[in-house]
Scaffold this motif. Sequence first.
Motif, short mmCIF file in Angstrom:
data_model
loop_
_atom_site.label_atom_id
_atom_site.label_comp_id
_atom_site.label_asym_id
_atom_site.label_seq_id
_atom_site.Cartn_x
_atom_site.Cartn_y
_atom_site.Cartn_z
N GLY A 97 0.82 -1.20 0.00
CA GLY A 97 0.00 0.00 0.00
C GLY A 97 0.86 1.26 0.00
N ALA A 98 0.27 2.37 -0.41
CA ALA A 98 1.02 3.62 -0.50
C ALA A 98 1.54 4.07 0.86
N GLU A 99 0.80 3.75 1.94
CA GLU A 99 1.20 4.19 3.28
C GLU A 99 2.37 3.40 3.83
N ALA A 100 2.75 2.31 3.16
CA ALA A 100 3.85 1.46 3.64
C ALA A 100 5.13 1.68 2.86
N TRP A 101 5.27 2.82 2.23
CA TRP A 101 6.42 3.08 1.34
C TRP A 101 7.76 3.06 2.08
N ARG A 102 7.75 3.25 3.42
CA ARG A 102 9.02 3.31 4.16
C ARG A 102 9.71 1.95 4.24
N GLU A 103 8.95 0.86 4.19
CA GLU A 103 9.54 -0.47 4.36
C GLU A 103 9.08 -1.39 3.23
N PRO A 104 9.70 -1.26 2.05
CA PRO A 104 9.27 -2.09 0.90
C PRO A 104 9.91 -3.47 0.85
N ASN A 105 10.88 -3.74 1.73
CA ASN A 105 11.66 -4.98 1.63
C ASN A 105 11.38 -5.95 2.77
N LEU A 106 10.15 -6.01 3.22
CA LEU A 106 9.80 -6.96 4.28
C LEU A 106 9.86 -8.39 3.75
N SER A 107 10.35 -9.31 4.60
CA SER A 107 10.54 -10.70 4.14
C SER A 107 9.42 -11.63 4.57
N HIS A 108 8.48 -11.15 5.37
CA HIS A 108 7.37 -11.99 5.81
C HIS A 108 6.19 -11.10 6.19
N PRO A 109 4.98 -11.64 6.25
CA PRO A 109 3.79 -10.81 6.47
C PRO A 109 3.47 -10.49 7.93
N HIS A 110 4.35 -10.91 8.87
CA HIS A 110 4.15 -10.59 10.29
C HIS A 110 2.85 -11.16 10.85
N GLN A 111 2.51 -12.36 10.44
CA GLN A 111 1.35 -13.07 10.97
C GLN A 111 1.49 -14.52 10.54
N PHE A 112 1.47 -15.46 11.53
CA PHE A 112 1.88 -16.82 11.22
C PHE A 112 0.94 -17.54 10.24
N LEU A 113 -0.37 -17.30 10.33
CA LEU A 113 -1.29 -17.97 9.41
C LEU A 113 -1.07 -17.48 7.97
N LEU A 114 -0.95 -16.18 7.80
CA LEU A 114 -0.68 -15.63 6.48
C LEU A 114 0.67 -16.12 5.95
N ASP A 115 1.65 -16.22 6.86
CA ASP A 115 2.99 -16.66 6.47
C ASP A 115 2.97 -18.09 5.95
N PHE A 116 2.30 -19.01 6.69
CA PHE A 116 2.20 -20.39 6.26
C PHE A 116 1.48 -20.48 4.91
N TRP A 117 0.42 -19.70 4.76
CA TRP A 117 -0.38 -19.79 3.53
C TRP A 117 0.42 -19.29 2.32
N ILE A 118 1.13 -18.18 2.48
CA ILE A 118 1.89 -17.63 1.36
C ILE A 118 3.07 -18.53 1.00
N ARG A 119 3.73 -19.11 1.98
CA ARG A 119 4.90 -19.94 1.71
C ARG A 119 4.53 -21.34 1.22
N LEU A 120 3.50 -21.94 1.84
CA LEU A 120 3.20 -23.35 1.59
C LEU A 120 1.84 -23.59 0.96
N GLY A 121 1.08 -22.54 0.77
CA GLY A 121 -0.24 -22.70 0.19
C GLY A 121 -1.23 -23.32 1.16
N LEU A 122 -2.37 -23.73 0.64
CA LEU A 122 -3.41 -24.33 1.47
C LEU A 122 -2.93 -25.58 2.20
N PRO A 123 -2.09 -26.45 1.59
CA PRO A 123 -1.57 -27.59 2.35
C PRO A 123 -0.81 -27.18 3.62
N GLY A 124 -0.09 -26.07 3.54
CA GLY A 124 0.62 -25.59 4.73
C GLY A 124 -0.33 -25.16 5.84
N VAL A 125 -1.44 -24.53 5.47
CA VAL A 125 -2.43 -24.13 6.46
C VAL A 125 -3.06 -25.36 7.11
#
Length: 210
Positions: A97-125
């Motif tokens: 988002g435009a309001e997050a322009w200060r930190e564009p290089n984050l390596s994870h979404p800072h939430q474990f459920l979202l993290d598992f889903w993005i990395r491993l897909g539905l099987p990971g969840v």
Amino acid sequence: AWLAVALALLWICREWLNLNHIEARFSRRLIILLTASVAGAILVLSRSERLRLMFVSGGTGLLRFSVWTGAVEMIRDHPWLGLGLDQFVYAYPSYMGAEAWREPNLSHPHQFLLDFWIRLGLPGVLLLMFVGVRLLWRLRADRRPTGSNPLSIATTGAFIVWAIHGLVDNSFFVSDLSYATWALLLVHDFSTERPTSASPRSVAIVSSST
């Protein structure tokens, strides 16, 4: 992290009181005292500059909401298999988002459920849900007296910290965190394992050897 540790300590304290059969009136007073201490500690910490900046424009608290929004959009675009391990950092600028322009290089979404889903897909969840349900089932199925099972209390308290802290930060996909998680699961598994009675053959072998 501090709030997660405080809540876990309150839970451990409650279990310890039950373990030692402390008088109910005293246990209530002690829990009230601990709760007041935790609230006081949070009040003191809230005066720190880092916490004051969490919910102002550009602060880390509001940044979390922007990161989560981008993560949900990633999942919407890749719901079944996710993006793969360590791909969030490359995809995030396209969803930022435009309001997050200060930190564009984050390596994870800072939430474990979202993290598992993005990395491993539905099987990971589904795997995460299986591990969580199994952990709770083993704790509930343990029929031994609580006084003989302090490890299950300690490891469950650790998983309370894991879950609460994981709601706003990384919790697994870093080497030390993953090692600690699997070690805790192993200890919890052994601590809630039902003791099996010796088989007749083993009893006979022990008897003959003595």
